[in-house]
Design a protein around this motif. Structure first.
Motif, short mmCIF file in Angstrom:
data_model
loop_
_atom_site.label_atom_id
_atom_site.label_comp_id
_atom_site.label_asym_id
_atom_site.label_seq_id
_atom_site.Cartn_x
_atom_site.Cartn_y
_atom_site.Cartn_z
N GLU A 40 0.85 -1.19 0.00
CA GLU A 40 0.00 0.00 0.00
C GLU A 40 0.89 1.24 0.00
OE1 GLU A 40 -3.82 -1.16 2.57
OE2 GLU A 40 -1.94 -1.61 3.60
N MET A 41 0.29 2.41 0.14
CA MET A 41 1.05 3.65 0.04
C MET A 41 1.97 3.90 1.22
SD MET A 41 -1.88 6.54 0.65
CE MET A 41 -2.76 6.74 2.20
N TRP A 42 1.90 3.05 2.24
CA TRP A 42 2.74 3.25 3.42
C TRP A 42 4.17 2.77 3.21
CZ3 TRP A 42 -0.64 6.24 5.41
CH2 TRP A 42 -1.99 5.90 5.38
N GLY A 43 4.42 2.04 2.13
CA GLY A 43 5.75 1.49 1.91
C GLY A 43 5.88 0.10 2.51
N THR A 44 7.12 -0.38 2.59
CA THR A 44 7.37 -1.74 3.07
C THR A 44 7.31 -1.78 4.59
OG1 THR A 44 8.79 -2.16 1.16
CG2 THR A 44 8.97 -3.68 3.00
N THR A 45 6.19 -2.22 5.11
CA THR A 45 5.99 -2.28 6.56
C THR A 45 6.34 -3.66 7.09
OG1 THR A 45 3.70 -3.03 6.36
CG2 THR A 45 4.08 -0.64 6.30
N GLN A 46 6.35 -3.78 8.41
CA GLN A 46 6.58 -5.08 9.02
C GLN A 46 5.50 -6.07 8.62
OE1 GLN A 46 9.38 -5.96 10.78
NE2 GLN A 46 8.53 -8.01 10.45
N LEU A 47 4.29 -5.57 8.43
CA LEU A 47 3.19 -6.44 7.99
C LEU A 47 3.51 -7.07 6.64
CD1 LEU A 47 0.28 -7.35 8.77
CD2 LEU A 47 -0.55 -5.47 7.34
N ASN A 48 4.11 -6.30 5.72
CA ASN A 48 4.49 -6.82 4.41
C ASN A 48 5.60 -7.87 4.55
OD1 ASN A 48 4.30 -3.42 3.40
ND2 ASN A 48 2.71 -4.95 3.06
N ARG A 49 6.55 -7.60 5.43
CA ARG A 49 7.63 -8.57 5.65
C ARG A 49 7.07 -9.86 6.26
NH1 ARG A 49 9.98 -3.58 7.13
NH2 ARG A 49 11.78 -3.01 5.81
N ASP A 50 6.16 -9.71 7.18
CA ASP A 50 5.54 -10.89 7.78
C ASP A 50 4.78 -11.70 6.74
OD1 ASP A 50 6.58 -10.13 10.23
OD2 ASP A 50 4.69 -9.30 10.99
N ALA A 78 3.96 6.04 8.51
CA ALA A 78 2.95 5.56 9.44
C ALA A 78 1.55 5.90 8.93
CB ALA A 78 3.16 6.16 10.83
N ALA A 79 0.59 5.05 9.27
CA ALA A 79 -0.80 5.27 8.85
C ALA A 79 -1.54 6.14 9.86
CB ALA A 79 -1.50 3.93 8.68
N GLU A 80 -0.83 7.07 10.45
CA GLU A 80 -1.43 7.97 11.42
C GLU A 80 -0.57 9.23 11.52
OE1 GLU A 80 -1.46 5.70 14.99
OE2 GLU A 80 0.71 5.64 15.19
N GLY A 81 -1.15 10.28 12.11
CA GLY A 81 -0.40 11.51 12.33
C GLY A 81 -0.01 12.21 11.04
N ALA A 82 1.12 12.93 11.10
CA ALA A 82 1.58 13.75 9.97
C ALA A 82 1.96 12.90 8.77
CB ALA A 82 2.76 14.61 10.40
N ASP A 83 2.31 11.64 9.00
CA ASP A 83 2.72 10.79 7.87
C ASP A 83 1.59 10.53 6.88
OD1 ASP A 83 5.31 10.61 8.67
OD2 ASP A 83 5.29 8.47 9.16
N ILE A 84 0.35 10.66 7.33
CA ILE A 84 -0.77 10.38 6.42
C ILE A 84 -0.74 11.33 5.23
CG2 ILE A 84 -3.27 10.40 6.17
CD1 ILE A 84 -3.51 9.37 8.99
N ASP A 85 -0.55 12.62 5.49
CA ASP A 85 -0.49 13.60 4.40
C ASP A 85 0.70 13.32 3.50
OD1 ASP A 85 -2.76 14.90 5.28
OD2 ASP A 85 -1.66 16.40 6.44
#
Length: 237
Positions: A40-50, A78-85
């Motif tokens: 998704e647009m968040w990049g390579t997260t730990q969820l993707n690695r898992d 991050a999918a929260e805070g300033a990172d969303i924008d």
């Protein structure tokens, strides 16, 4: 650490002083087909690695390419805070044509790997789903899976180019993908027996992500059954 898996961060390409890398998980003792996971647009997260680890335990060489390697901000957001924008801005700047080319680069890299048996599937989520759809038409992959892919309606002329099996998964309560877009995609693919569309009443955008409020375990279980059916056929074929 699972001793039956090998994990690495391979370099896939270089351009304009930037490097295109990814996260790879694969069986330590045997070869297997390749699976490219587009985030998704968040990049390579730990969820993707898992997720890659999980598929590797089932025999896949699972690669999560860093699809935002050309972006000003290349890492995970991050999918929260300033990172969303920042994530939305990065998505608006994302070049889907180049993204499909990057999937071809990743697929070619996997096929050259001695750990990969040759066949390649691609699965993507949201913008990754749209990229997976385009890769199914352009990147020479053997199967494609797009989950709540936002924007496929911009590429309906690509449908006839798809020769591999493709699955499209949509939640009907998705606030980002109107039903009119889903209907347009279904109409364009109606004559293509190799393109299947699955609808999930009540499921919203991000229903596959257990960390998001829209997570829908019932829809995920059904989607996984369908996805596994396609991947198992590819793996055994």
């Amino acid at each position: 650490m699972d001793d039956n898996l090998l994990r690495e961060n391979p370099l896939l390409a270089e351009a304009d002083g930037r490097t295109f890398d990814g996260y790879l998980a694969r069986p330590a003792q045997r070869t297997g087909p390749g699976l490219i996971i587009i985030t998704e647009m968040w990049g390579t997260t730990q969820l993707n690695r898992d997720m890659a680890d999980s598929y590797a335990r089932r025999g896949w060489c699972a690669l999560v390419p860093s699809m935002f390697w050309r972006a000003e901000r290349t890492g995970t957001l991050a999918a929260e805070g300033a990172d969303i924008d920042a994530a939305w801005a990065r998505l608006r700047a994302y070049d889907f044509d180049r993204g499909a080319q990057d999937v071809r680069i990743a697929a070619d890299w996997l096929r050259r790997s001695p750990a990969c048996s040759g066949k390649i599937a691609v699965i993507g989520f949201c913008m990754g789903g749209r990229t997976a759809f385009l890769a199914s038409a352009r990147a020479g992959v053997d199967a494609g899976i797009a989950i709540y892919a936002l924007g496929i309606a911009h590429h309906l002329d690509e449908v006839d180019r798809i020769g591999c099996p493709v699955q499209l998964h949509y939640g009907l309560a998705d606030v980002h993908i109107p039903r009119s877009e889903i209907d347009a995609v279904m109409a364009a693919a109606k004559a293509k027996a190799n393109v299947e569309t699955f609808l999930y009443p009540g499921a919203g955008h991000g229903f596959f992500n257990p960390l998001r409020p829209a997570y829908d375990a019932k829809a995920v279980a059904l989607a996984k059954e369908r996805i596994d059916g396609l991947l198992d056929r590819l793996k055994s074929g």
